[in-house]
Design an enzyme around this catalytic site. Sequence first.
Site, PDB file in Angstrom:
ATOM      1  N   ILE A   1      -7.200   7.893  -0.739  1.00  0.00           N
ATOM      2  CA  ILE A   1      -7.150   6.441  -0.863  1.00  0.00           C
ATOM      3  C   ILE A   1      -7.900   5.911   0.366  1.00  0.00           C
ATOM      4  O   ILE A   1      -7.641   6.345   1.492  1.00  0.00           O
ATOM      5  CB  ILE A   1      -5.678   5.955  -0.972  1.00  0.00           C
ATOM      6  CG1 ILE A   1      -5.491   4.464  -0.750  1.00  0.00           C
ATOM      7  CG2 ILE A   1      -4.749   6.672  -0.047  1.00  0.00           C
ATOM      8  CD1 ILE A   1      -4.055   3.996  -1.102  1.00  0.00           C
ATOM      9  N   SER A   2      -8.877   5.071   0.147  1.00  0.00           N
ATOM     10  CA  SER A   2      -9.723   4.603   1.251  1.00  0.00           C
ATOM     11  C   SER A   2      -8.913   3.861   2.304  1.00  0.00           C
ATOM     12  O   SER A   2      -7.863   3.313   2.019  1.00  0.00           O
ATOM     13  CB  SER A   2     -10.798   3.648   0.735  1.00  0.00           C
ATOM     14  OG  SER A   2     -11.553   4.229  -0.294  1.00  0.00           O
ATOM     15  N   ARG A   3      -9.441   3.824   3.523  1.00  0.00           N
ATOM     16  CA  ARG A   3      -8.723   3.103   4.575  1.00  0.00           C
ATOM     17  C   ARG A   3      -8.738   1.600   4.279  1.00  0.00           C
ATOM     18  O   ARG A   3      -9.691   1.091   3.660  1.00  0.00           O
ATOM     19  CB  ARG A   3      -9.295   3.411   5.947  1.00  0.00           C
ATOM     20  CG  ARG A   3     -10.787   3.227   6.073  1.00  0.00           C
ATOM     21  CD  ARG A   3     -11.227   3.361   7.508  1.00  0.00           C
ATOM     22  NE  ARG A   3     -11.122   4.731   8.000  1.00  0.00           N
ATOM     23  CZ  ARG A   3     -11.121   5.049   9.300  1.00  0.00           C
ATOM     24  NH1 ARG A   3     -11.219   4.106  10.217  1.00  0.00           N
ATOM     25  NH2 ARG A   3     -11.036   6.296   9.669  1.00  0.00           N
TER      26      ARG A   3
ATOM     27  N   ARG B   1       0.829  -1.221   0.000  1.00  0.00           N
ATOM     28  CA  ARG B   1       0.000   0.000   0.000  1.00  0.00           C
ATOM     29  C   ARG B   1       0.859   1.264   0.000  1.00  0.00           C
ATOM     30  O   ARG B   1       0.466   2.295  -0.524  1.00  0.00           O
ATOM     31  CB  ARG B   1      -0.951  -0.018   1.206  1.00  0.00           C
ATOM     32  CG  ARG B   1      -1.999   1.114   1.208  1.00  0.00           C
ATOM     33  CD  ARG B   1      -3.045   0.879   2.292  1.00  0.00           C
ATOM     34  NE  ARG B   1      -4.115   1.866   2.303  1.00  0.00           N
ATOM     35  CZ  ARG B   1      -4.161   2.917   3.113  1.00  0.00           C
ATOM     36  NH1 ARG B   1      -3.205   3.107   3.996  1.00  0.00           N
ATOM     37  NH2 ARG B   1      -5.180   3.757   3.049  1.00  0.00           N
TER      38      ARG B   1
END
Length: 223
Positions: free
Chosen positions: A68-70, A42
Amino acid sequence: MKETTPIDTFRHVGLRQKMCANLQKNGITDQRVLNAMQSVPRHWFIDTMLDNQAYQDRAINIDCDQTISRPSTVAKQSQLLDTAEGMQVLEIGTGSGYQAAVLYRMGLKVFSIERQKQLFEQTRRRLNDWGFRVKCFLGDGYQGLTEGDYGLFDRIIITCGASEVPHTLMGQLKIGGRMVIPVGNEGQQMLRITKHGDEQEQWEIEEFGQYNFVPMLKGRNFN
Ligand code: SAH
């Protein structure tokens, strides 16, 4: 110029192991989701300055005021999609490319649409240079995929908050297919829609709690 593949250290691998153990503790049981999230670094998808936050469960800012989503949200949406290897999946909101990379490592054929030209160009190049074979398109996700002839999709995942369920997109889903989509204006309800038929009455809707996504906007942005 080819973008060199960033490094992935033992420290990063260890942090991902912890991240995945936490996801599992919090209800992620789909082994293909866990394996993919263990394998995709990530930290490659965010600014190097923010490297130390890459494996915390938080959303991180990327270019063009997007996020960017968790990890827990990426895991949840990927699990709700309920996929089988080889399925054809359409993502709306390529953003950093992280979610698309995870879906690719889950063994899916991934198509992804982004409306911001800058993000589209940068992310398409990176994904391809780093070996994630995702087909990226610049376009308005409300219209779905308008280029090429790829047929209908088994699954559609929306990674921005939609004000309503886009009917055009539902039309690009196979019968029996599923869409995972956060719907709402201020805060969204995560919905999974199973399309049993073309008529709206044949769409089965399940709810999976509140989320906070950046909005799904209409039209493209060429800046
Ligand atoms: N999946 C991404 C999340 C990025 S945030 C990731 O893993 O990083 C959501 C993205 O959706 C933003 O990049 C935003 O520009 C994009 N977006 C918003 N509305 C859209 C639309 N109508 N069509 C395509 N992309 C859209």
